[in-house]
Design an enzyme around this catalytic site. Structure first.
Site, PDB file in Angstrom:
ATOM      1  N   ARG A 134     -85.040  39.183 -57.564  1.00 52.27           N
ATOM      2  CA  ARG A 134     -85.548  40.554 -57.491  1.00 52.27           C
ATOM      3  C   ARG A 134     -87.078  40.534 -57.499  1.00 52.27           C
ATOM      4  O   ARG A 134     -87.679  39.748 -58.234  1.00 52.27           O
ATOM      5  CB  ARG A 134     -85.032  41.368 -58.667  1.00 52.27           C
ATOM      6  CG  ARG A 134     -83.538  41.648 -58.641  1.00 52.27           C
ATOM      7  CD  ARG A 134     -83.101  42.336 -59.914  1.00 52.27           C
ATOM      8  NE  ARG A 134     -83.276  41.454 -61.074  1.00 52.27           N
ATOM      9  CZ  ARG A 134     -83.284  41.872 -62.340  1.00 52.27           C
ATOM     10  NH1 ARG A 134     -83.171  43.160 -62.615  1.00 52.27           N
ATOM     11  NH2 ARG A 134     -83.433  41.011 -63.325  1.00 52.27           N
TER      12      ARG A 134
ATOM     13  N   GLY B  44     -68.508  40.825 -70.226  1.00 52.51           N
ATOM     14  CA  GLY B  44     -68.096  39.722 -71.087  1.00 52.51           C
ATOM     15  C   GLY B  44     -69.107  38.605 -71.036  1.00 52.51           C
ATOM     16  O   GLY B  44     -70.032  38.619 -70.217  1.00 52.51           O
ATOM     17  N   HIS B  45     -68.937  37.648 -71.923  1.00 46.23           N
ATOM     18  CA  HIS B  45     -69.763  36.441 -71.920  1.00 46.23           C
ATOM     19  C   HIS B  45     -68.858  35.243 -72.172  1.00 46.23           C
ATOM     20  O   HIS B  45     -67.660  35.378 -72.435  1.00 46.23           O
ATOM     21  CB  HIS B  45     -70.873  36.531 -72.971  1.00 46.23           C
ATOM     22  CG  HIS B  45     -72.058  37.322 -72.502  1.00 46.23           C
ATOM     23  ND1 HIS B  45     -72.874  36.894 -71.470  1.00 46.23           N
ATOM     24  CD2 HIS B  45     -72.574  38.511 -72.931  1.00 46.23           C
ATOM     25  CE1 HIS B  45     -73.841  37.780 -71.280  1.00 46.23           C
ATOM     26  NE2 HIS B  45     -73.679  38.779 -72.147  1.00 46.23           N
TER      27      HIS B  45
ATOM     28  N   ASP C 117     -69.408  29.059 -69.203  1.00 46.02           N
ATOM     29  CA  ASP C 117     -70.487  29.239 -68.236  1.00 46.02           C
ATOM     30  C   ASP C 117     -70.675  28.024 -67.331  1.00 46.02           C
ATOM     31  O   ASP C 117     -70.786  28.160 -66.109  1.00 46.02           O
ATOM     32  CB  ASP C 117     -71.806  29.511 -68.957  1.00 46.02           C
ATOM     33  CG  ASP C 117     -71.947  30.957 -69.414  1.00 46.02           C
ATOM     34  OD1 ASP C 117     -71.057  31.769 -69.102  1.00 46.02           O
ATOM     35  OD2 ASP C 117     -72.937  31.269 -70.089  1.00 46.02           O
TER      36      ASP C 117
END
Length: 367
Positions: free
Chosen positions: A38, A130-131, A161
């Site tokens: 971004r 969520g993680h 992850d």
């Protein structure tokens, strides 16, 4: 040529951990990865400092505003020239932006469109937040990790992850690239961390349901046994032992000088009734010397012994130093790329800053 994925072009929309990690693996393996950041994030970068983020290593980076019709058109032009697209957002976000798989793959039928999420593209939780800890909870993995009689222990965000997320995404992309040689077509990859963590859990599903695997922290390789555990040394450091097989256990207790100890003798190794007391006894023994002293005692042995190193110590250990397991890039220690290839070496590249490169340069190099 370097890296087995040399020549593969990847567009990565930058998200959180697993997406950038998966794309980092592709870059380590030789792919030309363009990280799309971004503009407001790229503007905050202090470019007078060397780039050190390992997730950006070996990549190039541009800044595009995905809310701008012009920048979306630029992104689509890039995807027309790419092999792989990495979507790190919740299901439906890329569709709303006009860069979903239907549009991207319509324009480029060879595109491999990798979608990296926690819950997956479908299911009751697909659109909820969520993680890592949540995904490994639902996968069954977190339940198995921890000490007996204690709550489950979150293993930082390695399992969901990275192992069950980014690594599985990279494996999926590599597999789809191989399949494309036959079909000539790309496909969409739904890489969900809940699925990846469950896959890594592998044989523990059947072991748990069959009764072979007991309660958390009571088994032979989850901290329940004295011969597969970690122990504190006299200098308040730690060592690990994993002497499961009888011949390795025999060497362990021989090097410890406790072969005749009633609790630790070889014939009592697998007597589960003694494991708790045996752990206490072994902890007492290891507490008598420093970690360095134990390293010297176990040097060259088959006792399945290792010092528990902090990340800052890895570079200086003789074995990891000899293999080059870690490297220093721009003053920061990072893990070297893995695995090792005999002809097309993978390599941890130099990181770049977000938005460091121009769209024109990327377009030119991909013409």
């Amino acid at each position: 040529m370097t890296g087995p994925l040399h020549g593969v072009r990847v567009i990565e929309l930058v998200g959180q951990g697993p997406g950038p990690y998966g794309a980092m693996i592709l870059a380590d393996l030789g792919a030309d990865v363009i990280a799309v950041e971004r503009p407001e994030v790229a503007a905050r970068v202090q470019r007078t400092r060397l780039a050190t983020n390992p997730m950006m290593r070996g990549k190039r980076s541009i800044a595009l505003d995905l809310k701008s019709a012009g920048d979306i058109a630029t992104l689509l032009e890039l995807t027309d020239r790419a092999d792989v697209f990495v979507d790190p957002f919740r299901p439906g976000v890329c569709e709303r932006l006009g860069i979903g798989p239907d549009e991207v793959c319509r324009r480029n039928e060879r595109m491999i469109y990798g979608r990296m999420t926690g819950w997956g593209q479908e299911g009751p939780l697909a659109h909820t937040a969520g993680h890592d800890i949540d995904y490994i909870s639902l996968s069954g993995a977190l339940h198995l990790i921890g000490s007996a009689g204690q709550p489950p222990t979150p293993p930082i965000n390695l399992l969901g992850d990275f192992a069950g997320g980014g690594l599985v995404l990279a494996m999926g992309v590599a597999s789809a690239l191989v399949e494309r040689f036959t079909s000539g077509k790309g496909q969409v990859i739904d890489a969900a961390m809940v699925d990846g963590a469950a896959m890594i859990l592998g044989p523990f599903f059947s072991a748990s349901t069959s009764g072979f695997w007991g309660e958390r922290g009571t088994n032979h390789i989850d901290g329940g046994a004295h011969f597969y555990n970690v122990y504190e040394t006299a200098d308040h450091k730690w060592i690990s032992v994993g002497a499961i097989e009888p011949q390795f256990y025999a060497e362990l207790i021989d090097r410890l000088g406790v072969a005749q100890d009633a609790l630790l003798s070889a014939d009592k190794q697998n007597d589960r009734a003694l494991w708790v007391a045996a752990k206490v006894r072994m902890a007492q023994v290891f507490a008598e010397r420093t970690r360095q002293q134990w390293e010297e005692i176990f040097e060259g042995s088959d006792a399945c012994f290792a010092p528990v190193l902090s990340p800052s110590e890895v570079a200086s250990h003789p074995h990891t130093a000899a293999r080059g397991t870690v490297v220093t890039i721009n003053g920061v220690v990072q893990a070297q790329a893995a695995p090792r290839f005999s002809r097309t070496a993978a390599n941890a590249g130099v990181p770049c800053h977000s938005g460091e490169h121009s769209v024109d340069d990327i377009m030119s190099s991909w013409s």
